[in-house]
Design a protein around this motif. Structure first.
Motif, PDB file in Angstrom:
ATOM      1  N   ARG A   1       3.456 -11.345  15.178  1.00 47.48           N
ATOM      2  CA  ARG A   1       4.511 -12.301  14.833  1.00 47.48           C
ATOM      3  C   ARG A   1       5.331 -12.684  16.060  1.00 47.48           C
ATOM      4  NH1 ARG A   1       6.166  -9.769   9.128  1.00 47.48           N
ATOM      5  NH2 ARG A   1       6.902  -8.119  10.488  1.00 47.48           N
ATOM      6  N   ALA A   2       5.582 -11.689  16.916  1.00 50.60           N
ATOM      7  CA  ALA A   2       6.399 -11.944  18.101  1.00 50.60           C
ATOM      8  C   ALA A   2       5.660 -12.777  19.136  1.00 50.60           C
ATOM      9  CB  ALA A   2       6.842 -10.614  18.712  1.00 50.60           C
ATOM     10  N   ASP A   3       4.330 -12.602  19.209  1.00 53.42           N
ATOM     11  CA  ASP A   3       3.548 -13.321  20.223  1.00 53.42           C
ATOM     12  C   ASP A   3       2.094 -13.373  19.761  1.00 53.42           C
ATOM     13  OD1 ASP A   3       2.261 -14.365  22.407  1.00 53.42           O
ATOM     14  OD2 ASP A   3       2.901 -12.823  23.825  1.00 53.42           O
ATOM     15  N   ASN A   4       1.707 -14.481  19.124  1.00 54.60           N
ATOM     16  CA  ASN A   4       0.330 -14.546  18.617  1.00 54.60           C
ATOM     17  C   ASN A   4      -0.655 -15.056  19.664  1.00 54.60           C
ATOM     18  OD1 ASN A   4       0.680 -17.309  18.664  1.00 54.60           O
ATOM     19  ND2 ASN A   4       0.681 -17.573  16.442  1.00 54.60           N
ATOM     20  N   SER A   5      -0.250 -14.974  20.952  1.00 59.66           N
ATOM     21  CA  SER A   5      -1.202 -15.235  22.029  1.00 59.66           C
ATOM     22  C   SER A   5      -1.727 -13.933  22.632  1.00 59.66           C
ATOM     23  CB  SER A   5      -0.531 -16.065  23.138  1.00 59.66           C
ATOM     24  OG  SER A   5       0.444 -15.289  23.830  1.00 59.66           O
ATOM     25  N   VAL A   6      -1.202 -12.807  22.150  1.00 59.42           N
ATOM     26  CA  VAL A   6      -1.598 -11.517  22.701  1.00 59.42           C
ATOM     27  C   VAL A   6      -3.019 -11.177  22.245  1.00 59.42           C
ATOM     28  CG1 VAL A   6      -0.712 -10.132  20.774  1.00 59.42           C
ATOM     29  CG2 VAL A   6      -0.757  -9.154  23.069  1.00 59.42           C
ATOM     30  N   PRO A   7      -3.845 -10.571  23.120  1.00 55.67           N
ATOM     31  CA  PRO A   7      -5.233 -10.237  22.746  1.00 55.67           C
ATOM     32  C   PRO A   7      -5.296  -8.987  21.886  1.00 55.67           C
ATOM     33  CG  PRO A   7      -4.823  -9.508  24.987  1.00 55.67           C
ATOM     34  CD  PRO A   7      -3.572 -10.215  24.538  1.00 55.67           C
ATOM     35  N   LEU A   8      -4.871  -9.119  20.648  1.00 55.50           N
ATOM     36  CA  LEU A   8      -4.707  -7.979  19.764  1.00 55.50           C
ATOM     37  C   LEU A   8      -5.331  -8.248  18.405  1.00 55.50           C
ATOM     38  CD1 LEU A   8      -3.164  -5.169  19.505  1.00 55.50           C
ATOM     39  CD2 LEU A   8      -1.359  -6.472  18.379  1.00 55.50           C
ATOM     40  N   GLU A   9      -6.010  -7.251  17.866  1.00 53.58           N
ATOM     41  CA  GLU A   9      -6.545  -7.328  16.514  1.00 53.58           C
ATOM     42  C   GLU A   9      -5.929  -6.222  15.671  1.00 53.58           C
ATOM     43  OE1 GLU A   9     -10.721  -6.215  14.391  1.00 53.58           O
ATOM     44  OE2 GLU A   9     -10.848  -7.849  15.855  1.00 53.58           O
ATOM     45  N   LEU A  10      -5.266  -6.618  14.601  1.00 55.04           N
ATOM     46  CA  LEU A  10      -4.739  -5.663  13.631  1.00 55.04           C
ATOM     47  C   LEU A  10      -5.881  -5.249  12.710  1.00 55.04           C
ATOM     48  CD1 LEU A  10      -1.550  -6.231  11.436  1.00 55.04           C
ATOM     49  CD2 LEU A  10      -3.635  -5.287  10.476  1.00 55.04           C
ATOM     50  N   ILE A  11      -5.970  -3.963  12.430  1.00 49.21           N
ATOM     51  CA  ILE A  11      -6.986  -3.501  11.483  1.00 49.21           C
ATOM     52  C   ILE A  11      -6.347  -2.593  10.437  1.00 49.21           C
ATOM     53  CG2 ILE A  11      -7.664  -1.515  12.945  1.00 49.21           C
ATOM     54  CD1 ILE A  11     -10.580  -2.034  11.836  1.00 49.21           C
ATOM     55  N   ILE A  12      -6.708  -2.815   9.181  1.00 49.18           N
ATOM     56  CA  ILE A  12      -6.344  -1.918   8.084  1.00 49.18           C
ATOM     57  C   ILE A  12      -7.612  -1.184   7.667  1.00 49.18           C
ATOM     58  CG2 ILE A  12      -5.360  -1.697   5.782  1.00 49.18           C
ATOM     59  CD1 ILE A  12      -4.067  -4.429   6.132  1.00 49.18           C
ATOM     60  N   PHE A  13      -7.680   0.096   7.991  1.00 52.68           N
ATOM     61  CA  PHE A  13      -8.844   0.888   7.607  1.00 52.68           C
ATOM     62  C   PHE A  13      -8.764   1.254   6.123  1.00 52.68           C
ATOM     63  CE2 PHE A  13      -8.562   1.981  12.199  1.00 52.68           C
ATOM     64  CZ  PHE A  13      -9.824   1.567  12.576  1.00 52.68           C
ATOM     65  N   ALA A  14      -9.881   1.162   5.439  1.00 54.44           N
ATOM     66  CA  ALA A  14      -9.936   1.501   4.015  1.00 54.44           C
ATOM     67  C   ALA A  14     -10.123   3.012   3.833  1.00 54.44           C
ATOM     68  CB  ALA A  14     -11.077   0.748   3.340  1.00 54.44           C
ATOM     69  N   GLU A  15      -9.397   3.566   2.870  1.00 61.18           N
ATOM     70  CA  GLU A  15      -9.544   4.967   2.439  1.00 61.18           C
ATOM     71  C   GLU A  15      -9.528   5.955   3.605  1.00 61.18           C
ATOM     72  OE1 GLU A  15      -9.931   8.316  -0.086  1.00 61.18           O
ATOM     73  OE2 GLU A  15      -8.936   6.397  -0.109  1.00 61.18           O
ATOM     74  N   GLU A  16      -8.361   6.137   4.176  1.00 62.75           N
ATOM     75  CA  GLU A  16      -8.183   7.140   5.230  1.00 62.75           C
ATOM     76  C   GLU A  16      -7.894   8.517   4.648  1.00 62.75           C
ATOM     77  OE1 GLU A  16      -5.854   9.477   8.309  1.00 62.75           O
ATOM     78  OE2 GLU A  16      -5.362   8.931   6.260  1.00 62.75           O
ATOM     79  N   GLU A  17      -7.049   8.586   3.626  1.00 66.11           N
ATOM     80  CA  GLU A  17      -6.525   9.860   3.164  1.00 66.11           C
ATOM     81  C   GLU A  17      -7.584  10.803   2.586  1.00 66.11           C
ATOM     82  OE1 GLU A  17      -3.814  11.105   3.764  1.00 66.11           O
ATOM     83  OE2 GLU A  17      -2.300   9.559   4.035  1.00 66.11           O
ATOM     84  N   GLY A  18      -8.529  10.258   1.844  1.00 66.80           N
ATOM     85  CA  GLY A  18      -9.551  11.106   1.240  1.00 66.80           C
ATOM     86  C   GLY A  18      -9.234  11.556  -0.172  1.00 66.80           C
ATOM     87  N   THR A  19      -8.060  11.189  -0.690  1.00 75.69           N
ATOM     88  CA  THR A  19      -7.683  11.647  -2.034  1.00 75.69           C
ATOM     89  C   THR A  19      -8.279  10.789  -3.148  1.00 75.69           C
ATOM     90  OG1 THR A  19      -5.618  10.417  -1.755  1.00 75.69           O
ATOM     91  CG2 THR A  19      -5.534  12.758  -1.330  1.00 75.69           C
ATOM     92  N   THR A  20      -8.764   9.599  -2.817  1.00 74.91           N
ATOM     93  CA  THR A  20      -9.332   8.729  -3.851  1.00 74.91           C
ATOM     94  C   THR A  20     -10.781   9.086  -4.149  1.00 74.91           C
ATOM     95  OG1 THR A  20      -7.877   6.934  -3.131  1.00 74.91           O
ATOM     96  CG2 THR A  20      -9.728   6.342  -4.555  1.00 74.91           C
ATOM     97  N   PHE A  21     -11.558   9.344  -3.082  1.00 74.98           N
ATOM     98  CA  PHE A  21     -12.985   9.613  -3.263  1.00 74.98           C
ATOM     99  C   PHE A  21     -13.403  11.008  -2.803  1.00 74.98           C
ATOM    100  CE2 PHE A  21     -12.676   5.000  -3.192  1.00 74.98           C
ATOM    101  CZ  PHE A  21     -13.519   4.630  -4.228  1.00 74.98           C
ATOM    102  N   GLY A  22     -12.430  11.833  -2.433  1.00 74.42           N
ATOM    103  CA  GLY A  22     -12.742  13.198  -2.036  1.00 74.42           C
ATOM    104  C   GLY A  22     -13.267  13.334  -0.623  1.00 74.42           C
ATOM    105  N   LEU A  23     -13.219  12.270   0.151  1.00 73.63           N
ATOM    106  CA  LEU A  23     -13.672  12.281   1.538  1.00 73.63           C
ATOM    107  C   LEU A  23     -12.846  11.264   2.299  1.00 73.63           C
ATOM    108  CD1 LEU A  23     -15.785  13.414   3.555  1.00 73.63           C
ATOM    109  CD2 LEU A  23     -17.247  11.478   2.945  1.00 73.63           C
ATOM    110  N   GLY A  24     -12.352  11.650   3.465  1.00 75.44           N
ATOM    111  CA  GLY A  24     -11.426  10.799   4.186  1.00 75.44           C
ATOM    112  C   GLY A  24     -12.066   9.885   5.214  1.00 75.44           C
ATOM    113  N   MET A  25     -11.291   8.907   5.655  1.00 74.51           N
ATOM    114  CA  MET A  25     -11.655   7.984   6.741  1.00 74.51           C
ATOM    115  C   MET A  25     -12.972   7.259   6.466  1.00 74.51           C
ATOM    116  SD  MET A  25     -10.400  10.629   9.700  1.00 74.51           S
ATOM    117  CE  MET A  25     -11.217  11.959   8.827  1.00 74.51           C
ATOM    118  N   LEU A  26     -13.119   6.794   5.240  1.00 65.52           N
ATOM    119  CA  LEU A  26     -14.383   6.170   4.838  1.00 65.52           C
ATOM    120  C   LEU A  26     -14.603   4.822   5.517  1.00 65.52           C
ATOM    121  CD1 LEU A  26     -14.528   6.971   1.013  1.00 65.52           C
ATOM    122  CD2 LEU A  26     -15.430   8.277   2.949  1.00 65.52           C
TER     123      LEU A  26
END
Length: 401
Positions: free
Chosen positions: A104-129
């Motif tokens: 938001r502050a500077d959308n010319s920066v060479p940056l990629e935001l990533i949201i990793f799915a299922e990190e905790e492991g409590t939903t499927f019994g295994l983390g960082m899927l």
């Protein structure tokens, strides 16, 4: 436009509203309605900032400035928005709002935001899927085996959120598209808060070995069996639990052991226990220490069992190596942090596992910690200062810029 503490605070408050347990902490199981609403909030904010969004076949969200091609080398920065049941508002979310605010502050920066799915492991019994599947460590066959509370496997539950096993090969990580990964996270321990440290550069992520143990003795009458004639599985387990604590203290300052689950049978007030099942969680930031600790756990467990006339079965259920962070990126983060702080920044070891540990063998990777009040995490009382999170955003921005 400068980094805004107020916008970061608003993001955290907005995401906190998306929970299955209003008033009782953050409960966002992966692929749930609350998880999807939180994900959609981040996507909407990114699009308003002039960014392009794509969702890969593993359920991970990728956000880049419109003018930055998807195959152009960029810095990766992100974390997760799923939570443990009744968790806090800062775990994972901190690592999402930082790159969001930078874009938001500077959308010319060479940056990629990533949201990793299922990190905790409590939903499927295994983390960082999401991260494991993206780098190729998990197959579609494995993801078809693990199931959530509704009985759906990862592929079924994730289908309406972008998961598509037929596109796995197409969407695997291409390392040449990235310069490296920086993840910002809350410490989830009391060290930084107690020392009044606002920022710490993570040197390594501790490896983890986990075990399922079963001690067997002989059930007998609690009144008629002398103390000398007993083969009490619970006393054997209690002895070992205390010895594991001493073992961890003697191995390394940063090593930890936890017996977190225990089942006693027959679990009756007047019967000597004949079987005890328990788990061990052993973590250390050095692989040689992990190997040494592994052997000591085995030797100590069998020695106590033999001395007390018990038998023991020990099954190792997880073996995650310790991961060192990239020294070059850590050095730059240290330099930028010291500049902002006006004094030398601190370093830390992460005792908790993160998606960064999965990406580190594939990309130059580093982490920044912000302090957790009183070390509390995975709890509705979890709290980190927004001012510290904004400082982390400035450090990351200076580093990638």
């Amino acid at each position: 436009m400068p980094i805004s503490t107020d916008r970061i605070r608003a993001d955290i408050q907005a995401i906190a509203r998306f929970t299955d347990t209003p008033g009782a902490g953050a409960s966002r199981p992966t692929f749930s309605n609350s998880w999807r609403q939180a994900r959609d909030y981040v996507i909407d904010q990114a699009q308003r900032a002039g960014c392009a969004v794509r969702i890969d076949a593993f359920g991970n969200v990728h956000v880049r400035p419109q003018k930055l091609a998807w195959d152009a080398p960029a810095w990766l920065c992100g974390s997760h928005i799923d939570s443990v049941p009744h968790g806090g508002d800062y775990d994972g979310v901190t690592g999402i709002v930082v790159p969001l605010e930078i874009l938001r502050a500077d959308n010319s920066v060479p940056l990629e935001l990533i949201i990793f799915a299922e990190e905790e492991g409590t939903t499927f019994g295994l983390g960082m899927l999401g991260s494991r599947a993206w780098v190729g460590d998990l197959s579609s066959e494995k993801l078809a085996e693990i199931r959530n509370k509704s009985g759906e496997n990862y592929l079924q539950a994730g289908a309406k959120h972008g998961v598509d096993a037929n596109a796995f090969e197409r969407d695997r990580l291409v390392a040449s598209h990235y310069r490296g990964l920086i993840e910002v996270h809350i410490e989830q321990g009391p060290g930084m808060w107690n020392k009044d440290q606002r920022i710490a550069i993570v040197r390594a992520i501790a490896g983890r070995k986990q075990y399922h143990c079963t001690l067997r003795g002989v059930a007998n009458h609690a009144g008629s069996t002398s103390m000398h004639d007993r083969k009490d599985a619970l006393v054997g387990a209690a002895t070992l639990i205390l010895q594991y604590e001493g073992l961890a203290r003697g191995i390394l300052t940063e090593a930890v052991m936890t017996v977190g689950k225990i089942i006693c049978k027959p679990n009756a007030v007047n019967v000597i226990p004949d079987e005890v099942e328990f788990t061990i969680d052993f973590r250390a930031p050095d692989n040689e220490v992990l190997a040494d600790g592994h052997q000591r756990i085995l030797d100590q467990s069998h020695a106590v069992a033999t001395k007390r006339g018990l038998t023991i079965d020990i099954i190792q259920t997880e073996d995650q190596s310790a991961v060192a962070m990239d020294s070059t990126i850590c050095g730059t983060l240290m330099e930028k942090a010291t500049k902002h702080l006006g004094t030398a920044a601190s370093s830390a070891i992460s005792g908790a596992l993160h998606d960064s540990a999965i990406l580190a063998p594939h990309l130059p990777t580093a982490m920044l910690f912000v302090p957790s009040k009183d070390g509390i995490s995975h709890n509705p009382a979890e709290f980190s200062r927004v001012e510290d999170i904004a400082l982390a955003a400035k450090i990351v921005y200076d580093t990638v810029k």
